[in-house]
Design a protein around this motif. Structure first.
Motif, PDB file in Angstrom:
ATOM      1  N   ARG A  41       0.833  -1.202   0.000  1.00 46.89           N
ATOM      2  CA  ARG A  41       0.000   0.000   0.000  1.00 46.89           C
ATOM      3  C   ARG A  41       0.870   1.255   0.000  1.00 46.89           C
ATOM      4  O   ARG A  41       0.568   2.229  -0.692  1.00 46.89           O
ATOM      5  CB  ARG A  41      -0.909   0.013   1.233  1.00 46.89           C
ATOM      6  CG  ARG A  41      -2.021  -1.035   1.202  1.00 46.89           C
ATOM      7  CD  ARG A  41      -2.803  -0.986   2.500  1.00 46.89           C
ATOM      8  NE  ARG A  41      -3.869  -1.982   2.522  1.00 46.89           N
ATOM      9  CZ  ARG A  41      -4.627  -2.236   3.592  1.00 46.89           C
ATOM     10  NH1 ARG A  41      -4.410  -1.554   4.717  1.00 46.89           N
ATOM     11  NH2 ARG A  41      -5.579  -3.148   3.532  1.00 46.89           N
ATOM     12  N   HIS A  80       2.306   2.582  -3.387  1.00 45.73           N
ATOM     13  CA  HIS A  80       1.439   3.443  -4.191  1.00 45.73           C
ATOM     14  C   HIS A  80       1.235   4.809  -3.540  1.00 45.73           C
ATOM     15  O   HIS A  80       1.147   5.824  -4.246  1.00 45.73           O
ATOM     16  CB  HIS A  80       0.091   2.757  -4.407  1.00 45.73           C
ATOM     17  CG  HIS A  80       0.168   1.520  -5.239  1.00 45.73           C
ATOM     18  ND1 HIS A  80       0.328   1.557  -6.608  1.00 45.73           N
ATOM     19  CD2 HIS A  80       0.118   0.204  -4.895  1.00 45.73           C
ATOM     20  CE1 HIS A  80       0.370   0.314  -7.073  1.00 45.73           C
ATOM     21  NE2 HIS A  80       0.253  -0.517  -6.065  1.00 45.73           N
ATOM     22  N   SER A  81       1.146   4.843  -2.224  1.00 43.02           N
ATOM     23  CA  SER A  81       0.834   6.113  -1.554  1.00 43.02           C
ATOM     24  C   SER A  81       2.073   6.947  -1.242  1.00 43.02           C
ATOM     25  O   SER A  81       1.966   8.166  -1.074  1.00 43.02           O
ATOM     26  CB  SER A  81       0.065   5.843  -0.250  1.00 43.02           C
ATOM     27  OG  SER A  81       0.858   5.098   0.668  1.00 43.02           O
ATOM     28  N   ASP A 113      -8.479  16.579   0.403  1.00 45.44           N
ATOM     29  CA  ASP A 113      -7.996  15.709  -0.667  1.00 45.44           C
ATOM     30  C   ASP A 113      -6.691  16.192  -1.266  1.00 45.44           C
ATOM     31  O   ASP A 113      -5.872  15.408  -1.740  1.00 45.44           O
ATOM     32  CB  ASP A 113      -9.053  15.609  -1.776  1.00 45.44           C
ATOM     33  CG  ASP A 113     -10.333  14.939  -1.302  1.00 45.44           C
ATOM     34  OD1 ASP A 113     -10.279  14.222  -0.280  1.00 45.44           O
ATOM     35  OD2 ASP A 113     -11.374  15.130  -1.945  1.00 45.44           O
ATOM     36  N   LYS A 126      -6.065  11.223 -13.870  1.00 42.96           N
ATOM     37  CA  LYS A 126      -5.209  10.061 -13.607  1.00 42.96           C
ATOM     38  C   LYS A 126      -3.822  10.492 -13.155  1.00 42.96           C
ATOM     39  O   LYS A 126      -3.233   9.882 -12.256  1.00 42.96           O
ATOM     40  CB  LYS A 126      -5.113   9.187 -14.859  1.00 42.96           C
ATOM     41  CG  LYS A 126      -6.394   8.434 -15.187  1.00 42.96           C
ATOM     42  CD  LYS A 126      -6.193   7.473 -16.348  1.00 42.96           C
ATOM     43  CE  LYS A 126      -7.466   6.680 -16.627  1.00 42.96           C
ATOM     44  NZ  LYS A 126      -7.291   5.733 -17.765  1.00 42.96           N
ATOM     45  N   SER A 183      -4.083  11.647  -9.593  1.00 41.88           N
ATOM     46  CA  SER A 183      -4.143  10.516  -8.666  1.00 41.88           C
ATOM     47  C   SER A 183      -2.759   9.937  -8.423  1.00 41.88           C
ATOM     48  O   SER A 183      -2.403   9.573  -7.294  1.00 41.88           O
ATOM     49  CB  SER A 183      -5.078   9.444  -9.222  1.00 41.88           C
ATOM     50  OG  SER A 183      -5.162   8.344  -8.348  1.00 41.88           O
ATOM     51  N   LEU A 184      -1.944   9.862  -9.482  1.00 37.19           N
ATOM     52  CA  LEU A 184      -0.576   9.354  -9.344  1.00 37.19           C
ATOM     53  C   LEU A 184       0.254  10.269  -8.460  1.00 37.19           C
ATOM     54  O   LEU A 184       0.961   9.812  -7.547  1.00 37.19           O
ATOM     55  CB  LEU A 184       0.066   9.245 -10.729  1.00 37.19           C
ATOM     56  CG  LEU A 184       1.539   8.817 -10.758  1.00 37.19           C
ATOM     57  CD1 LEU A 184       1.674   7.357 -10.344  1.00 37.19           C
ATOM     58  CD2 LEU A 184       2.125   9.030 -12.157  1.00 37.19           C
ATOM     59  N   SER A 243      -0.771  12.318  -6.247  1.00 35.15           N
ATOM     60  CA  SER A 243      -1.322  12.410  -4.898  1.00 35.15           C
ATOM     61  C   SER A 243      -1.282  11.089  -4.156  1.00 35.15           C
ATOM     62  O   SER A 243      -1.807  10.985  -3.038  1.00 35.15           O
ATOM     63  CB  SER A 243      -2.772  12.923  -4.952  1.00 35.15           C
ATOM     64  OG  SER A 243      -2.842  14.192  -5.557  1.00 35.15           O
ATOM     65  N   ASN A 296      -2.845   8.295  -4.919  1.00 35.51           N
ATOM     66  CA  ASN A 296      -4.204   7.735  -4.877  1.00 35.51           C
ATOM     67  C   ASN A 296      -5.020   8.273  -3.715  1.00 35.51           C
ATOM     68  O   ASN A 296      -5.873   7.576  -3.160  1.00 35.51           O
ATOM     69  CB  ASN A 296      -4.170   6.202  -4.808  1.00 35.51           C
ATOM     70  CG  ASN A 296      -3.563   5.589  -6.050  1.00 35.51           C
ATOM     71  OD1 ASN A 296      -3.715   6.111  -7.150  1.00 35.51           O
ATOM     72  ND2 ASN A 296      -2.837   4.485  -5.877  1.00 35.51           N
ATOM     73  N   ARG A 297      -4.776   9.545  -3.342  1.00 34.71           N
ATOM     74  CA  ARG A 297      -5.508  10.152  -2.237  1.00 34.71           C
ATOM     75  C   ARG A 297      -6.654  11.041  -2.710  1.00 34.71           C
ATOM     76  O   ARG A 297      -7.218  11.786  -1.920  1.00 34.71           O
ATOM     77  CB  ARG A 297      -4.549  10.998  -1.373  1.00 34.71           C
ATOM     78  CG  ARG A 297      -3.496  10.181  -0.640  1.00 34.71           C
ATOM     79  CD  ARG A 297      -2.564  11.106   0.112  1.00 34.71           C
ATOM     80  NE  ARG A 297      -1.591  10.377   0.902  1.00 34.71           N
ATOM     81  CZ  ARG A 297      -0.426   9.942   0.426  1.00 34.71           C
ATOM     82  NH1 ARG A 297      -0.105  10.184  -0.836  1.00 34.71           N
ATOM     83  NH2 ARG A 297       0.425   9.291   1.214  1.00 34.71           N
ATOM     84  N   SER A 299     -10.364  11.806  -3.844  1.00 35.70           N
ATOM     85  CA  SER A 299     -11.703  11.239  -3.776  1.00 35.70           C
ATOM     86  C   SER A 299     -12.455  11.517  -5.076  1.00 35.70           C
ATOM     87  O   SER A 299     -12.128  12.445  -5.822  1.00 35.70           O
ATOM     88  CB  SER A 299     -12.478  11.827  -2.596  1.00 35.70           C
ATOM     89  OG  SER A 299     -12.738  13.197  -2.810  1.00 35.70           O
ATOM     90  N   ARG A 300     -13.465  10.737  -5.344  1.00 34.13           N
ATOM     91  CA  ARG A 300     -14.235  10.921  -6.576  1.00 34.13           C
ATOM     92  C   ARG A 300     -14.931  12.268  -6.605  1.00 34.13           C
ATOM     93  O   ARG A 300     -15.135  12.857  -7.659  1.00 34.13           O
ATOM     94  CB  ARG A 300     -15.256   9.795  -6.705  1.00 34.13           C
ATOM     95  CG  ARG A 300     -14.615   8.414  -6.950  1.00 34.13           C
ATOM     96  CD  ARG A 300     -15.661   7.354  -7.101  1.00 34.13           C
ATOM     97  NE  ARG A 300     -15.073   6.030  -7.349  1.00 34.13           N
ATOM     98  CZ  ARG A 300     -15.776   4.926  -7.493  1.00 34.13           C
ATOM     99  NH1 ARG A 300     -17.119   4.973  -7.428  1.00 34.13           N
ATOM    100  NH2 ARG A 300     -15.168   3.788  -7.719  1.00 34.13           N
TER     101      ARG A 300
END
Length: 381
Positions: free
Chosen positions: A89, A92-93, A303, A365, A368-369, A371, A373-374, A376-377
């Protein structure tokens, strides 16, 4: 993890990120202050010290504490499967955005330095010297490396180092602590309160090996201790809270008097101040949320916290300083300089938020990379 702990963590993301930005907006600082007759400029410097040099400095320790707390929350063991799951995890983060941001920093940094040559604040020779003699093989670990400004009470030095995007030393050290998490787990379980007391003493006395990992990363272990003992982030004992507030106030006064880390005694008392203030932050957040149950910061502020943290130093900071100085052109009055300082912080943060918002609409995308994957939608709708 208890719901109240989750609410505290969510609530603190934006204020703590704002504090990190404010730390780097300190600007010039004067350490020769005549306390017998404070001038307007002395008060201006003290205001900046109190904000960026003292109170806002608690942001990074709190982030380390929260990271350690989250890593070990609800962890009843640290077997190989659990360890690998948690590390995957963090790839990715933490690791991927860490690598990408440091690589992106190179052209951003060179562009900023080139713009400074156009404005006359940097010579072209300085830029060329940086290009030819930079520690390019060290961009991910210790691109900058030098002793701390002040030794500890025993005369021992500490090392200050960072990757090329200097605020990311926090991510570097956090990844190290995550990799060492089995040792952290064993240490907390095996040594208990005496082990905690030993690490607190090591941190307060600034007894730390001369390595490119900061002693403040011990807050990761403190957070792990809290989580593994099942304690809430904010202590519920009112007498303990009162003690924390009192110690924080006393140490804050000393920190301002000693000008934070800008003087020898300020550097010596800073670790104790950060310890008490870290707990005080959780108590204040808990108290505020209990009295304002429906309060929530706009989702974009929470976010975007990692994105703002990563972007502000290499790009938004010089632009924010330039804009603020242009707005307050020629300002010399302490009050105007104080307003310029506050505006700089807000401008830097606003620039980062604007970049975040635009990227969320144009290239979600990539956002998201960057950040980890932090995102939110709700942010990218």
């Amino acid at each position: 993890m208890k719901e109240n702990n989750s609410e505290i963590i969510s609530f603190l993301r934006f204020p703590l990120t704002f504090a990190v930005v404010a730390i780097h907006c300190m600007g010039s600082m004067e350490t020769q202050i005549d306390w017998s007759q404070l001038t307007g400029m002395d008060c201006y410097y003290l205001f900046k010290v109190a904000c960026s040099g003292v109170f806002f400095g608690v942001a990074v320790p709190v982030f380390f504490f929260i990271s350690g707390y989250l890593f070990f929350a609800n962890s009843h063991s640290m077997d190989r499967q659990t360890y690998y799951k948690k590390i995957r995890r963090r790839i990715h983060s933490l690791l991927i955005p860490y690598v990408v941001w440091n690589l992106l920093c190179i052209p951003l940094l060179l562009l900023t330095m080139y713009c400074e040559t156009l404005t006359g604040t940097r010579s072209i020779d300085e830029l060329m010297d940086f290009i030819h003699n930079g520690r390019w093989m060290h961009i991910f670990w210790d691109f900058t490396s030098h002793p701390a400004d002040f030794d500890n009470l025993f005369g021992l030095q500490q090392l200050k180092s960072s990757p090329i995007l200097y605020p990311l030393w926090y991510v570097r050290d956090l990844m190290v602590m995550c990799l060492l998490s089995p040792i952290v787990y064993w240490y907390v379980r095996s040594t208990g309160r005496w082990g905690l007391a030993l690490l607190v003493a090591v941190y307060v006395l600034r007894i730390w090996p001369y390595i490119p990992v900061y002693s403040v990363s011990l807050f990761f272990v403190f957070g792990a201790y809290w989580a593994l003992n099942g304690w809430p982030l904010a202590p519920s004992d009112l007498r303990f809270r009162a003690l924390i507030y009192m110690l924080t106030l006393i140490l804050a006064i000393l920190q301002v008097r000693f000008l934070g880390n800008y003087t020898f005694w300020g550097a010596q008392t800073n670790p104790a101040f950060l310890l008490t203030t870290c707990l005080a932050v959780f108590c204040v957040a808990d108290g505020f949320l209990r009295g304002h149950r429906a309060f929530r910061f706009p989702s974009i502020l929470s976010d975007s916290s990692f994105f703002v943290y990563a972007l502000h130093a290499a790009f938004a900071l010089p632009l924010g300083f330039f804009l603020a100085k242009a707005i307050f052109k020629g300002a010399s009055h302490p009050l105007l300089l104080s307003l310029q300082y506050l505006l700089t912080i807000c401008l830097v943060y606003a620039i980062c938020l604007l970049a975040y918002f635009c990227l969320s609409k144009i290239w979600p995308k990539a956002l998201s990379l960057l950040s980890g994957n932090r995102v939110s939608r709700s942010t990218i709708r």
